[in-house]
Motif scaffolding. Structure first.
Motif, short mmCIF file in Angstrom:
data_model
loop_
_atom_site.label_atom_id
_atom_site.label_comp_id
_atom_site.label_asym_id
_atom_site.label_seq_id
_atom_site.Cartn_x
_atom_site.Cartn_y
_atom_site.Cartn_z
N VAL A 32 0.90 -1.22 -0.13
CA VAL A 32 -0.01 0.14 0.06
C VAL A 32 0.94 1.09 0.21
O VAL A 32 1.87 1.32 0.77
CB VAL A 32 -0.69 0.09 1.29
CG1 VAL A 32 -1.60 1.42 1.32
CG2 VAL A 32 -1.93 -1.06 1.17
N GLY A 33 0.57 2.14 -0.88
CA GLY A 33 1.40 3.46 -0.85
C GLY A 33 0.30 4.69 -1.24
O GLY A 33 -0.92 4.35 -1.54
N ILE A 34 0.63 5.83 -0.92
CA ILE A 34 -0.10 6.95 -1.26
C ILE A 34 0.71 7.76 -2.27
O ILE A 34 1.94 8.17 -1.91
CB ILE A 34 -0.33 7.66 0.16
CG1 ILE A 34 -1.21 6.94 0.87
CG2 ILE A 34 -1.26 9.06 -0.23
CD1 ILE A 34 -1.15 7.32 2.46
N ARG A 35 0.06 8.26 -3.27
CA ARG A 35 0.65 9.26 -3.95
C ARG A 35 -0.09 10.41 -4.06
O ARG A 35 -1.22 10.71 -3.87
CB ARG A 35 0.44 8.76 -5.63
CG ARG A 35 1.30 7.15 -5.93
CD ARG A 35 1.22 6.94 -7.44
NE ARG A 35 0.00 6.20 -7.59
CZ ARG A 35 -1.34 6.75 -8.28
NH1 ARG A 35 -0.72 7.83 -8.90
NH2 ARG A 35 -2.37 6.21 -8.25
N PHE A 36 0.83 11.49 -4.53
CA PHE A 36 0.54 12.89 -4.52
C PHE A 36 0.67 13.56 -6.00
O PHE A 36 1.92 13.57 -6.19
CB PHE A 36 1.02 13.96 -3.46
CG PHE A 36 0.42 15.40 -3.47
CD1 PHE A 36 -0.82 15.72 -3.85
CD2 PHE A 36 1.35 16.10 -3.57
CE1 PHE A 36 -1.38 17.03 -3.98
CE2 PHE A 36 1.13 17.50 -3.47
CZ PHE A 36 -0.12 17.99 -3.71
N VAL A 43 -4.53 6.36 -3.37
CA VAL A 43 -4.10 5.08 -2.59
C VAL A 43 -3.68 3.96 -3.46
O VAL A 43 -4.47 3.44 -4.27
CB VAL A 43 -5.12 4.37 -1.55
CG1 VAL A 43 -4.63 3.27 -0.87
CG2 VAL A 43 -5.45 5.62 -0.52
N SER A 44 -2.52 3.38 -3.60
CA SER A 44 -2.11 2.47 -4.37
C SER A 44 -1.93 1.48 -3.72
O SER A 44 -1.54 1.24 -2.27
CB SER A 44 -0.93 2.98 -5.20
OG SER A 44 0.36 3.24 -4.59
N GLY A 45 -2.04 0.12 -4.55
CA GLY A 45 -1.69 -1.14 -3.68
C GLY A 45 -2.96 -1.52 -2.86
O GLY A 45 -2.68 -2.54 -1.98
N TRP A 46 -3.98 -0.93 -3.06
CA TRP A 46 -4.98 -1.09 -2.10
C TRP A 46 -6.44 -1.21 -2.98
O TRP A 46 -6.63 -0.41 -3.55
CB TRP A 46 -5.29 -0.62 -0.98
CG TRP A 46 -6.30 -0.61 0.16
CD1 TRP A 46 -6.34 -1.74 0.92
CD2 TRP A 46 -7.64 -0.04 0.11
NE1 TRP A 46 -7.63 -1.59 1.67
CE2 TRP A 46 -8.24 -0.64 1.00
CE3 TRP A 46 -8.22 0.87 -0.61
CZ2 TRP A 46 -9.54 0.08 1.39
CZ3 TRP A 46 -9.53 1.61 -0.29
CH2 TRP A 46 -10.17 0.75 0.86
N THR A 47 -7.24 -2.21 -2.99
CA THR A 47 -8.32 -2.40 -3.62
C THR A 47 -9.68 -1.94 -2.90
O THR A 47 -9.94 -2.50 -1.76
CB THR A 47 -8.63 -3.91 -4.28
OG1 THR A 47 -7.56 -4.18 -5.01
CG2 THR A 47 -10.01 -4.00 -5.02
N PRO A 48 -10.20 -0.94 -3.16
CA PRO A 48 -11.23 -0.29 -2.28
C PRO A 48 -12.54 -1.25 -2.24
O PRO A 48 -12.75 -2.17 -3.43
CB PRO A 48 -11.47 0.96 -3.02
CG PRO A 48 -11.01 0.92 -4.31
CD PRO A 48 -9.95 -0.16 -4.48
#
Lengths: 379, 389
Positions: A32-36, A43-48
């Protein structure tokens, strides 16, 4: 309202994929990562999941804005200090949860992002918006009235800046010092700062209660400019422009108190020098007393046979000379200078009307025309 | 509490040159809401606020030279509830993503129907600062920012406002740098009354604008004040703030001038070309400007709570305002005045807003410098209800 609609629509499209992810055990926290992106947070690497959690997306994904460098570890202060997260909308784009702030990023801010998916470790990241450009470049261009001796009933000062300034802080950065360098209080009228629409021109009004004859303040404190006394208007370089940068340098204007102006401007006493035909020579008016600089820019107009003459104005000799240069060469003929009766001298006296009139009968005089016409001929 | 002595009363003479007619011009046959259109409100700034009928909020836009009426959709009648939002400037700044020192709260008003609180806010301190309208829910204190890009609204241009619009091309080829800073607005009798100060000339600009709006508001009136006790009068004293007030069954405007005391002006006489006589009822002190006025009744007496730039919050005794007659000749000298007291335990009040018959709303924030001009805030800004003193 709109954001929830977007999320709902996206969720419907993505429903099959989400269900598949959920069935297979969902996301791996390590990825899981967060991009700006500079405009939005993802949110990357996470499936909502198929729908927002109870309480909405902000309960698991929130962005806290604060001045850069003001907070400690990422995400540690903003939310903990009881400050709410950024307003914005949530959407699911290509299987990624995206937060779009409602307002564009401001310079000099940091964004503490907190992502707390159910049953997984909290992810915190800190991002920075564009840096605040605090290179000093704005300066005071001019202070009007220009003269070194100001009538004791001078009504206003105008400070012209080279670039837009910040509003609401003039009181902290504009000082009037007496001849001994001591800061004086009660010189200017309190209340709103009066700017032009670009915030490049600030108007300071001397306390009119100290100027108007007969008022208690005038009798107790005297005028804000005493005849013969020396003063310095000091503009502190720490004053911030609209970017948040300080001024390039402090500015000072030293002035001495002169006699009050107790006669209203009288156009019959103005000396009008007509230009010659064919050339771009200016039309010139000389005034016996200094006039209000910004009003000289717009309250004198030239009208010819074909209407208003377009041109540029320059004001000189400590606001006692007005020069008008037409955009096109003068043509021979008759012209008129249209004088708006609202034109003031530096003491707020209007054409044919004092700022503080002490004859009651003048009240009943109704001025029916708003302008006065001064004819001149171009040969 | 400190008792302040009675003050002399003098007179005012008001030459109303071009004030638009009052109640007679307001011919509202349908709900004003029907005259609003959806779209971008195109606010360039958000200054003074005033509530009109049906939850309509008037927003003074000095940079845009206009007043915009916005439908808040906030029409559910409710009783007033306690409001206490500490550090409200930091909270709003965090929500809209800007440093707290770059956020300016310009005005505070209470929706008289719903009792929710509305703030006009600048997101930034420069000319391009984004205008915001923030709602504070009664009771919960929950903050929300009204959408202004798609809202039912109507606007009116102030006729002698500057040609601030980019690309404006005046016939003389010279752009104007004039701006009328709107200082106060009040909706009464179908009209929105607007006071403002020019950055260039010393003039009064009290306008009465019929609502629903026409395209352009009429030009302001010229106001002259005559001080009888000195045999003198002065011209064009701009009105800083004002409030509608009934005295002996008649509608008045109580107005505070930038440089002179509180005066009463009969509303019925404010029409084009009229000579209007008013009376000065109190002098609130030199080097000072009243900012907000809240009339109220308490134990059978009438009062006006007044917030000032430099002299704190004052409670003005307003039982006998009818006794102060207009002065129409220079030989008459009225030496009486209206008593008031300074509420010494109310400090750093930046705005006062009427709430109900028992409480008033205050926005407080400490100042960093001397109390002239618009003094900067240091530390938290708090919004709270307090009992009327």
């Amino acid at each position: 309202m709109r954001s929830s609609q977007i999320v709902s629509a996206a969720a419907i499209i993505l429903v099959s994929g989400v269900l598949a992810a959920a069935a297979s055990g969902a996301s791996a926290p390590a990825a899981v990562g967060i991009r700006f992106t500079g405009r939005s947070f993802a949110v990357s690497g996470w499936t909502p999941p198929a729908s927002a959690p109870r309480g909405g997306w902000p309960t698991i994904f929130a962005v806290y804005a604060s001045p850069a460098g003001a907070s400690g570890p990422a995400g540690a202060t903003a939310g903990a200090a009881g400050l709410p997260p950024l307003l914005g909308s949530y959407a699911i784009e290509h299987g990624t949860l995206v937060f779009q702030p409602r307002f564009p990023p401001a310079a000099g801010l940091q964004y503490d992002v907190v992502f707390a998916p159910p049953g997984a470790p909290v992810v915190r990241r800190t991002f920075y918006g564009p840096p605040r450009d605090v290179t000093p470049s704005t300066r005071v261009l001019h202070i009007y009235p220009s003269a070194a001796v100001l009538p004791s009933n001078t009504l206003r000062l105008y400070i012209y800046f080279s670039a837009p300034m910040s509003r609401g802080e003039a009181a902290a950065y504009v000082h009037v010092l007496d001849g001994h360098g001591r800061a004086l209080q009660g010189v200017f009228l309190p209340g709103e700062e009066l700017w032009d629409p670009r915030f490049e021109q600030l108007t300071l009004t001397f306390d009119p209660g100290r100027i108007k004859r007969g008022l208690t303040s005038n009798e107790r404190m005297g005028p804000p400019i005493a005849p013969g006394a020396r003063y310095t208007l000091l503009i502190d370089s720490a004053w911030q422009d609209a970017r948040g940068a300080p001024l390039a340098e402090a500015a000072r204007k030293e002035y001495r108190g002169g006699q009050a102006l107790r006669a209203p401007p009288d156009p019959r006493q103005w000396q009008v020098a007509a230009p010659a035909a064919g050339a771009g020579t200016p039309l010139t008016i000389d005034f016996p007393t200094p006039m209000n600089y910004p009003l000289l820019q717009r309250m004198l107009n030239v009208v010819g046979a074909h209407g208003t003459v377009a041109g540029s104005v320059s004001v000189g000799r400590d606001e006692t000379r007005w020069r008008f240069t037409p955009q096109r060469p003068w043509r021979a003929g008759r012209y008129r200078i249209i004088v708006d009766r609202g034109l003031e001298d530096v003491a707020g006296n209007h054409i044919d009307e004092l700022f503080d009139i002490d004859e009651f009968h003048r009240v009943t005089e109704h001025i029916v025309t708003r302008t006065i016409s001064l004819p001149f001929t171009v040969h | 509490m400190r008792r302040v002595s009675l003050l002399r009363a003098t007179g005012v003479f008001i030459g109303a040159a071009a004030l638009v007619a009052g109640a007679a011009d307001a011919r509202i046959s349908t709900s004003p809401l029907a005259t609003l259109a959806n779209g971008n409100a195109h606010l360039l700034s958000a200054g003074p606020l005033a509530f009109g009928p049906d939850g309509i909020l008037f927003v003074g836009d000095s940079i845009g030279g206009q007043v915009v009426a916005i439908d808040t959709h906030d029409r559910q009648a409710a009783r007033a509830a306690r409001v206490d939002v500490q550090d409200i400037n930091a909270k709003i700044a965090a929500m809209v993503g800007i440093a707290p020192d770059q956020l300016v709260i310009n005005d505070v008003k209470v929706n008289p129907v719903s009792k929710n609180v509305y703030l006009s806010v600048s997101r930034g301190r420069g000319p391009d600062a984004m205008p915001l309208i923030v709602r504070v829910e009664r009771g919960s204190g929950q903050l929300s920012v009204l959408p202004l890009d798609n809202v039912a609204h109507a606007s009116v241009q102030l006729s002698d406002a500057p040609a601030a619009a980019p690309g404006a091309d005046p016939p003389n080829g010279r752009p104007s740098s004039r701006m009328m800073t709107i200082t106060d607005m009040v909706y009464m009798n179908g009209n929105l009354m607007v006071a403002g100060l020019s950055n260039e000339e010393w003039s009064s600009a009290l306008r009465s604008i019929p609502f629903p709006f026409q395209r352009t508001a009429a030009e302001g009136t010229t106001i002259q004040i005559w001080h009888s006790s000195h045999g003198r009068y002065e011209t064009q004293a701009p009105i800083r703030t004002f409030v509608p007030y009934d005295i002996d069954g008649r509608n008045y405007v109580l107005a505070a001038y930038t440089c002179t005391p509180l005066v009463k002006i009969p509303f019925s006489e404010l029409h084009p070309g009229a000579q209007v006589h008013g009376a000065e009822i109190a002098d609130l002190g030199a080097g000072n400007q009243p900012l907000d006025m809240v009339p109220y009744r308490q134990n059978g007496h009438s009062y006006i709570l007044i917030n000032n730039t430099s002299r704190g919050v004052m409670k003005l005794q307003a039982d006998d305002l009818g006794a102060y007659k207009p002065i129409t000749a220079p030989t008459i000298t009225n030496v009486a005045g209206v008593p008031y007291q300074t509420i010494s335990d109310l400090k750093d009040v930046r705005h006062l807003a009427a709430l109900d018959s028992s409480d008033v709303l205050i926005l407080t924030g400490k100042s960093s410098g001397p109390p002239w001009l618009a003094n900067p805030v240091v530390g938290p800004v708090n919004l709270q209800t307090i009992p009327l003193p």
